[in-house]
Design a protein around this motif. Structure first.
Motif, short mmCIF file in Angstrom:
data_model
loop_
_atom_site.label_atom_id
_atom_site.label_comp_id
_atom_site.label_asym_id
_atom_site.label_seq_id
_atom_site.Cartn_x
_atom_site.Cartn_y
_atom_site.Cartn_z
N THR A 83 -6.32 13.25 -1.00
CA THR A 83 -7.29 13.93 -0.14
C THR A 83 -6.99 13.71 1.34
O THR A 83 -7.80 14.05 2.19
CB THR A 83 -8.71 13.43 -0.45
N ASN A 84 -5.85 13.12 1.66
CA ASN A 84 -5.54 12.80 3.05
C ASN A 84 -4.33 13.56 3.58
O ASN A 84 -3.55 13.02 4.35
CB ASN A 84 -5.29 11.28 3.19
N GLY A 85 -4.15 14.79 3.16
CA GLY A 85 -3.01 15.57 3.62
C GLY A 85 -1.75 15.22 2.84
O GLY A 85 -1.75 14.37 1.96
N ARG A 86 -0.65 15.89 3.20
CA ARG A 86 0.59 15.69 2.47
C ARG A 86 1.34 14.47 3.01
O ARG A 86 1.68 14.41 4.19
CB ARG A 86 1.46 16.93 2.60
N PRO A 87 1.67 13.51 2.13
CA PRO A 87 2.44 12.34 2.55
C PRO A 87 3.92 12.67 2.67
O PRO A 87 4.35 13.78 2.36
CB PRO A 87 2.19 11.34 1.41
N ARG A 88 4.71 11.72 3.11
CA ARG A 88 6.15 11.90 3.16
C ARG A 88 6.71 11.81 1.75
O ARG A 88 6.12 11.19 0.86
CB ARG A 88 6.80 10.85 4.07
N ILE A 89 7.87 12.43 1.56
CA ILE A 89 8.41 12.55 0.20
C ILE A 89 8.73 11.19 -0.42
O ILE A 89 8.60 11.01 -1.63
CB ILE A 89 9.66 13.46 0.19
N ALA A 90 9.11 10.20 0.40
CA ALA A 90 9.42 8.87 -0.14
C ALA A 90 8.18 8.18 -0.70
O ALA A 90 8.29 7.26 -1.51
CB ALA A 90 10.04 8.00 0.95
N ASP A 91 6.99 8.64 -0.28
CA ASP A 91 5.74 8.09 -0.80
C ASP A 91 5.29 8.82 -2.07
O ASP A 91 4.35 8.39 -2.74
CB ASP A 91 4.63 8.19 0.25
N ILE A 92 5.97 9.94 -2.38
CA ILE A 92 5.58 10.73 -3.55
C ILE A 92 6.52 10.49 -4.72
O ILE A 92 6.09 10.25 -5.86
CB ILE A 92 5.60 12.25 -3.21
N LEU A 93 7.83 10.55 -4.44
CA LEU A 93 8.83 10.46 -5.50
C LEU A 93 9.69 9.21 -5.33
O LEU A 93 9.89 8.71 -4.22
CB LEU A 93 9.74 11.70 -5.47
N HIS A 94 10.22 8.74 -6.45
CA HIS A 94 11.16 7.63 -6.42
C HIS A 94 12.22 7.84 -7.50
O HIS A 94 12.01 8.59 -8.46
CB HIS A 94 10.43 6.29 -6.63
N ARG A 95 13.33 7.19 -7.35
CA ARG A 95 14.44 7.32 -8.29
C ARG A 95 13.98 6.97 -9.71
O ARG A 95 13.30 5.97 -9.93
CB ARG A 95 15.58 6.40 -7.88
N GLY A 96 14.35 7.85 -10.65
CA GLY A 96 14.01 7.62 -12.05
C GLY A 96 12.67 8.22 -12.47
O GLY A 96 12.37 8.28 -13.66
#
Length: 330
Positions: free
Chosen positions: A85-98
């Motif tokens: 609910t706080n806007g779009r985060p940076r991609i490193a905070d969304i996805l990780h390897r694996g």
């Protein structure tokens, strides 16, 4: 007016679909074995690399090249709970390897570039496109008449559909009864539920859904009620076509017929000659003129020649008739 859809699937190395209007080839689509369309396919994929500079990720979905997933194509449902609910985060905070995610191909591999992917899934049906986990409920922009848009919106609102199952009604939905629209919606929901079930049974990378073959895609996207018949020359594809009609539009199932003549279906309706003519850069016009089509790096040049046309009274009338015939061919 006579209008037919001809499905030529008797050769395993190539499938072809033609729409013929009064004996004239109107639409042609060809799919070669080994080059089937992958756009629209859905996969359970694994993140291989996250590029913070690009705000994108490279994803292994089972192809030779890694797929490319931009941050704008990541569904908010994948965001960490604290960020939903706080806007779009940076991609490193969304996805990780694996990390395993569901992706769909929106642009196929080209040259050295891998396929472009999205996590906003969509499933096209006969009358609508289903968008799971979406609140979007609308009507295609191709439907421009406001009265038709209002009727479709009202009809869909009366169906009391789930809030988290978005949809866009296609032009084929114009004039359809509630029962027909609901049947198409339910079919797509069952399709999506099957994808989710398979997701839990396999490990990434794995294909969960394959876009329909050329015959079914063509019927889904181009069939219209003004067609006289849908002719199929292959037994398996004929049965698949009958099944699709029975599931989606049973009221038109009687239009599907098996081509049983010894003469090939495209030869029977003089389609082969018209396909051969497509490869020529010069096309003759009915009244004696012609058009010449030459593609260049910057544009496609179309030269209209009046030729021996002289029956019209005056040069302006001749030019008008030539241009009208040329426009029909183009």
């Amino acid at each position: 007016m006579s209008k037919k859809m001809l499905i030529n699937a008797s050769h395993p190395e190539e499938n072809r679909v033609a729409i013929v209007v009064d004996g004239v080839l109107s639409e042609l689509d060809i799919e070669l074995a080994g080059q089937e369309q992958s756009r629209g396919n859905i996969y359970k994929a694994a993140v291989v690399r996250v590029e913070t500079g690009l705000q994108a990720a490279f994803v292994d979905y089972g192809a030779d090249k890694l797929g490319f997933l931009q941050i704008s194509e990541i569904h908010p449902g994948i965001y960490p709970a604290r960020n939903q609910t706080n806007g779009r985060p940076r991609i490193a905070d969304i996805l990780h390897r694996g990390q395993e995610i569901l992706v769909q191909i929106v642009k196929e591999e080209r040259g050295n570039k891998g396929a472009a992917l999205t996590t906003f899934l969509s499933l096209p049906g006969r009358y609508m496109v289903l968008m799971p986990d979406s609140t979007t409920k609308g009507v295609s922009r191709k439907i421009t008449e406001e009265a038709q848009r209002k009727v479709l919106k009202k009809t869909m609102a009366e169906l009391n559909l789930p809030d988290q199952m978005g949809y866009i009604v296609r032009t084929a939905g114009i004039g359809k009864e509630k029962e027909e629209l609901k049947r198409d919606f339910d079919y797509l929901v069952r399709l999506y539920e099957g994808i989710i079930q398979r997701k839990e049974q396999v490990k990434a990378p794995a294909q969960l859904y394959q876009e329909s073959n050329l015959a079914i895609r063509s019927i889904r996207d181009y069939f219209s009620t003004d067609m006289d018949e849908v002719l199929v020359d292959d037994e398996k594809v004929f049965n698949d076509t009958k099944d699709f009609f029975a599931l989606v539009m049973p009221e038109h199932g009687n239009l599907v017929k098996r081509h049983r003549e010894r003469r090939p279906i495209f030869s029977r309706y003089q389609i082969e000659e018209q396909i051969d003519a497509l490869s020529r850069n010069q096309v003759s016009l009915p009244s004696g003129g012609s058009i010449v089509i030459d593609p260049t790096e910057a544009l496609v040049a179309i030269d209209v020649n009046s030729g021996k046309m002289s029956s019209e009274s005056g040069i302006e009338a001749t030019a008008a008739k030539t241009n009208l015939e040329a426009a029909a061919e183009v």
